[in-house]
Enzyme design. Structure first.
Site, short mmCIF file in Angstrom:
data_model
loop_
_atom_site.label_atom_id
_atom_site.label_comp_id
_atom_site.label_asym_id
_atom_site.label_seq_id
_atom_site.Cartn_x
_atom_site.Cartn_y
_atom_site.Cartn_z
N SER A 43 24.49 35.07 45.10
CA SER A 43 23.83 34.07 44.25
C SER A 43 23.86 32.72 44.93
CB SER A 43 24.57 33.97 42.91
OG SER A 43 24.16 32.79 42.23
N ALA A 65 33.06 32.17 42.82
CA ALA A 65 34.06 32.72 43.75
C ALA A 65 33.71 34.16 44.11
CB ALA A 65 35.45 32.65 43.13
N SER A 66 33.29 34.93 43.10
CA SER A 66 32.96 36.33 43.37
C SER A 66 31.75 36.44 44.29
CB SER A 66 32.70 37.09 42.06
OG SER A 66 31.46 36.73 41.48
N LYS A 67 30.78 35.56 44.11
CA LYS A 67 29.56 35.63 44.91
C LYS A 67 29.76 35.09 46.32
CE LYS A 67 26.94 37.57 41.82
NZ LYS A 67 26.45 38.94 42.04
N TYR A 78 32.54 33.22 38.71
CA TYR A 78 31.31 33.82 39.22
C TYR A 78 31.00 33.34 40.64
CZ TYR A 78 26.36 35.25 39.17
OH TYR A 78 25.15 35.82 39.45
N THR A 96 25.14 50.30 33.02
CA THR A 96 25.99 50.67 31.89
C THR A 96 25.17 51.17 30.71
OG1 THR A 96 25.96 48.33 31.31
CG2 THR A 96 27.94 49.15 32.40
#
Lengths: 77, 245
Positions: free
Chosen positions: B139, B154-156, B152, B38
């Site tokens: 992670s 859950a996403s990983k 976080y 970004t």
């Protein structure tokens, strides 16, 4: 046989490694020609490239047989 | 060893410590690299350090259209896309009882959904090439959980299941999909910790120190290499023994 059919057949034979005479009008890629679902995606990609067309996903799903493919491409190209 | 000459790679989150190290390692092995992130400033700085065979593309990963366009643009400028490293990620930590829908969704959108979109976009060129490497940076907390990081973690963890499923689907086409799961890595983020906090962290790590971005990059480089062609659906844990999985 039309030019389109010849070209489609060549792609199918090359990609799936099948005998040319097995690729009949009603031959199903999955049931008759031993393709898996990924092969059918790749066939559609190859058709798109060969004929310079775009085959949307819903149309691609309706292309089950060699005849379906020839018909769709003949109409789209 | 691990020669990537002639290969092309897209690394997201390349303006961060780990992403920068990954891009540097792939580039050092001979790959042409597109740096995405970004913040344009750090990306340009890294590009200037690396020299040739480098492209910079800013991308906001919460914008689905921009995400879909990124691999196409990268493939155009590099002449292909052989290696995709999904390293970008955000945190919005909060104790679960206070976690807002928005904080949940933002983290899932950027860490998981954008990763899915990028993976999906590279399928076609990789299938055609009969070669591809997808490396998703997960992670340790995706496997162990962590208080304050419900979104976080859950996403990983989602990334791991997704990567395994992708690996199944495309293994026969010469494409591998793997995760690297870092433990505590010393970056600008961890520099802000106090010595006391660092000591407490190090006490939980058998190696008694934080890892370096280069140690994550080395794992990515291995998975990107031709030598790792038989490794797929794996999660390579790089955590100093903090969790032995």
């Amino acid at each position: 046989m039309s030019d389109v059919a010849d070209r489609v057949k060549k792609i199918v034979v090359e990609h799936l490694g099948v005998e040319e005479d097995k690729v009949t009008e009603s031959a199903s890629f999955i049931d008759d020609l031993g393709a898996d679902s990924l092969d059918t995606v790749e066939l559609v990609m190859a058709f798109e490239e060969e004929f310079g067309i775009e085959i949307p996903d819903d149309a691609a799903e309706s292309i089950q047989t060699f005849g379906d493919a020839v018909k769709f491409i003949s109409e789209a190209a | 060893m691990f020669d990537l000459t002639g290969k092309t790679a897209l690394v997201t989150g390349a303006s961060g410590g780990i992403g920068g190290a990954i891009a540097t390692a792939l580039h050092g092995a001979g790959a042409t690299v597109t740096l995405s992130g970004t913040r344009e400033g750090p990306l340009n700085d890294l590009a200037a350090t690396l020299g040739d065979r480098v492209h910079v593309m800013t991308c906001n990963l919460s914008d689905p259209e921009a995400v879909d366009a990124l691999p196409k643009q990268a493939a155009e400028v590099m002449g292909g896309l052989d290696i995709l490293v999904n390293n970008a990620g955000i945190t919005k930590d909060q104790i679960f009882m206070r976690m807002s829908d928005e904080d949940w969704q933002n983290v899932i959108d950027v860490n998981l959904t954008a990763t899915m979109r990028l993976c999906r976009s590279v399928m076609r060129p990789m299938m055609k090439a009969r070669w591809g490497r997808i490396i998703n940076i997960s992670s340790i907390v995706g496997a162990t959980g962590n208080p304050g990081q419900v979104n976080y973690a859950a996403s990983k963890a989602g990334m791991v299941g997704m990567t395994k499923s992708i690996a199944y689907e495309v293994a026969s086409r010469g494409i591998t999909a793997n995760c690297v799961a870092p433990g505590f890595i010393a970056t600008a983020m961890t520099e802000k910790l106090t010595d006391d906090q660092k000591e407490k962290i190090n006490a939980q790590i058998p190696a008694a120190r934080m890892g370096t971005p280069e140690e994550i990059a080395a794992a990515v480089l291995y998975l990107a290499s031709p030598e790792a062609g038989y490794v797929t659906g794996a999660t390579l844990h790089v955590n100093g023994g903090m969790a032995m999985l």
